[in-house]
Enzyme design. Sequence first.
Site, PDB file in Angstrom:
ATOM      1  CG  ASP A  82       8.441 -16.835  17.949  1.00  0.00           C
ATOM      2  OD1 ASP A  82       8.055 -16.391  16.853  1.00  0.00           O
ATOM      3  OD2 ASP A  82       9.551 -16.560  18.441  1.00  0.00           O
ATOM      4  NE  ARG A 122      -3.951  -1.672   2.529  1.00  0.00           N
ATOM      5  CZ  ARG A 122      -3.869  -2.754   3.299  1.00  0.00           C
ATOM      6  NH1 ARG A 122      -2.821  -2.945   4.063  1.00  0.00           N
ATOM      7  NH2 ARG A 122      -4.845  -3.626   3.323  1.00  0.00           N
ATOM      8  CD  GLU A 170      15.714 -16.224  19.447  1.00  0.00           C
ATOM      9  OE1 GLU A 170      15.937 -15.342  18.622  1.00  0.00           O
ATOM     10  OE2 GLU A 170      14.580 -16.646  19.703  1.00  0.00           O
ATOM     11  CG  HIS A 210      11.616 -22.216  13.772  1.00  0.00           C
ATOM     12  ND1 HIS A 210      11.206 -22.139  12.476  1.00  0.00           N
ATOM     13  CD2 HIS A 210      11.560 -20.942  14.253  1.00  0.00           C
ATOM     14  CE1 HIS A 210      10.919 -20.879  12.176  1.00  0.00           C
ATOM     15  NE2 HIS A 210      11.126 -20.134  13.240  1.00  0.00           N
ATOM     16  CE  LYS A 240      18.179 -21.359  11.563  1.00  0.00           C
ATOM     17  NZ  LYS A 240      18.855 -20.074  11.574  1.00  0.00           N
ATOM     18  CE  LYS A 283      12.027 -14.394  20.909  1.00  0.00           C
ATOM     19  NZ  LYS A 283      12.700 -14.455  19.620  1.00  0.00           N
ATOM     20  CE  LYS A 316       7.161 -18.825  13.392  1.00  0.00           C
ATOM     21  NZ  LYS A 316       8.111 -17.827  13.840  1.00  0.00           N
TER      22      LYS A 316
HETATM   23  C1  BG6 Z   1      11.529 -16.650  14.047  1.00  0.00           C
HETATM   24  C2  BG6 Z   1      10.877 -16.240  15.331  1.00  0.00           C
HETATM   25  O1  BG6 Z   1      10.687 -17.497  13.312  1.00  0.00           O
HETATM   26  O2  BG6 Z   1      12.734 -17.352  14.349  1.00  0.00           O
HETATM   27  C3  BG6 Z   1      11.821 -15.340  16.140  1.00  0.00           C
HETATM   28  O3  BG6 Z   1       9.676 -15.542  15.050  1.00  0.00           O
HETATM   29  C4  BG6 Z   1      13.113 -16.074  16.365  1.00  0.00           C
HETATM   30  O4  BG6 Z   1      11.235 -14.977  17.378  1.00  0.00           O
HETATM   31  C5  BG6 Z   1      13.683 -16.575  15.051  1.00  0.00           C
HETATM   32  O5  BG6 Z   1      14.012 -15.135  16.956  1.00  0.00           O
HETATM   33  C6  BG6 Z   1      14.890 -17.444  15.303  1.00  0.00           C
HETATM   34  O6  BG6 Z   1      15.526 -17.692  14.092  1.00  0.00           O
HETATM   35  P1  BG6 Z   1      17.093 -17.881  14.039  1.00  0.00           P
HETATM   36  O7  BG6 Z   1      17.363 -18.245  12.627  1.00  0.00           O
HETATM   37  O8  BG6 Z   1      17.696 -16.569  14.445  1.00  0.00           O
HETATM   38  O9  BG6 Z   1      17.404 -18.945  15.014  1.00  0.00           O
END
Ligand code: BG6
Length: 486
Positions: free
Chosen positions: A237, A46, A218, A242, A184, A342, A150
């Site tokens: 998340d 937009r 993380e 993942h 990856k 996190k 996702k």
């Molecule tokens: C994303 C999540 O899908 O993957 C994030 O929404 C997360 O919250 C991220 O930080 C992690 O990805 P990577 O590749 O940094 O491990």
Amino acid sequence: LTLENNCIVIFGASGDLTQRMLIPALYKLYSHQKLSSSFAILGVSRSTYDDQSFRDKLIKDLASDDNVDHESLDKFCEHLFYQVMDPENKYEYKALKQRIQSIETALKIKSNTLFYLATPPSLYSVIPQNLAAHGLNIEDDGWKRLVIEKPFGYDLESAIALDKSLYQDFTEDQIYRIDHYLGKETVQNMLVLRFANSIFEPLWNSKYIDYIEVTGAEDLGIGSRGGYYDNAGAMRDMIQNHLLQVIAMVAMEPPAVINADSMRDEVVKVLQCLKPLNEDDLKHNLVLGQYTKSHVRDECLLSYREEKGVPEDSRTETYIALKMFIKNWRWDGVPFYVRTAKRMPTRVTEVVINFKKTPHPVFSANPPDNKLIMRIQPDEGTLLSFGLKKPGAGFETEPVAMDFHYSNLKNSELLSAYERLLLDVLKGDATLFSRSDAVSACWEFVQPILDYKKNKFDLYGYAAGTWGPIEAEALFKNGQTWRSPC
Ligand code: BG6
């Protein structure tokens, strides 16, 4: 698989994902001559840009990189175009179709079109419907593919509804669901490590493996994504997608050949064997936590509830630890401990295979640990730890390790997950994309946790910058515990 000329239409082109991930990945592929001889990237959103201002905005970060070749960047820019449109307004798709056709004619591109939905998930049904209303899903004169990011749904029910809506106009073969973990290098390497080496595979089962850990830690907090994250939590998340995909790579049976059907058949088979979580599991095998304010070195780390966009009484988990099982011949009784959070002390994603001790302790009462550590990131590699004889008199053992780092390989520049996946979708190779049945199996597994969170549940605090609530220690028995990655 060869790469045919194509046009990539990115919805959500003014957003973060396009700027941070998609354009840098496409440029890298271009500069390594991996894209087709003729191609176009048409950004759609937009926001008001024209071709030139869109190009300027997108390459700003790339252009400031000292290593970038400006001549090739300028050439890349000639392939970038922009169209202002409201993707919810079906009447605007006529102009989009015309624009695609005129670009294709000008650049002599066959009508192969990739529609990349880098948009909020609320548009995942609307855009495909509007594309189809204008025949942009029909593959008469070239392929038409749809990429979605996702989250694929919010729970089991909405995931099924999303598929139903997509299938009205697109076939499963046209839909590419991106889970960037599958892109990856180190996640794919788990298959090679297992199935190309006879020294590991014979031991890869409940007879020799005591337990398996999967850590996705993380150090960062949720940054500016409070609005999204508070509705998702660590469960949606990271685990639902993942980390369950990582578990599938660790636990699946060998595919007969490496192609999309064979691989994804094996992935879904193992995901369908995840032992359903019952009330007892939710009580004893699940720990949810949320980070609280703390001081690390000289830095004051905010609590989750103080982050922008997060309600001050939020009960969303930023930490989750889960003990789970796979009910099949290979894995019966082997616990899989999964944790993600996190604001942990460091960023590390790894899988640890903890082998059983030898049956009779000849050398000392406590035989050495035998562990295989697959480091997914950031220091990509594989570490095998075992025991050897301590030099000198007697037969004492001491732990030693063999440690492989990808960074030691010559020509070891790894393709980023987005580079790999974009290239695959352009080639029409869906091997590393999540299939609908696998996504449903993941939702089915996590649904009891989502239901459990609707009622009163225990949420433990952990100081930001630490390894999570001490309550998670209670998941372990018989000397099992998390490896400390730093
Ligand atoms: C994303 C999540 O899908 O993957 C994030 O929404 C997360 O919250 C991220 O930080 C992690 O990805 P990577 O590749 O940094 O491990």
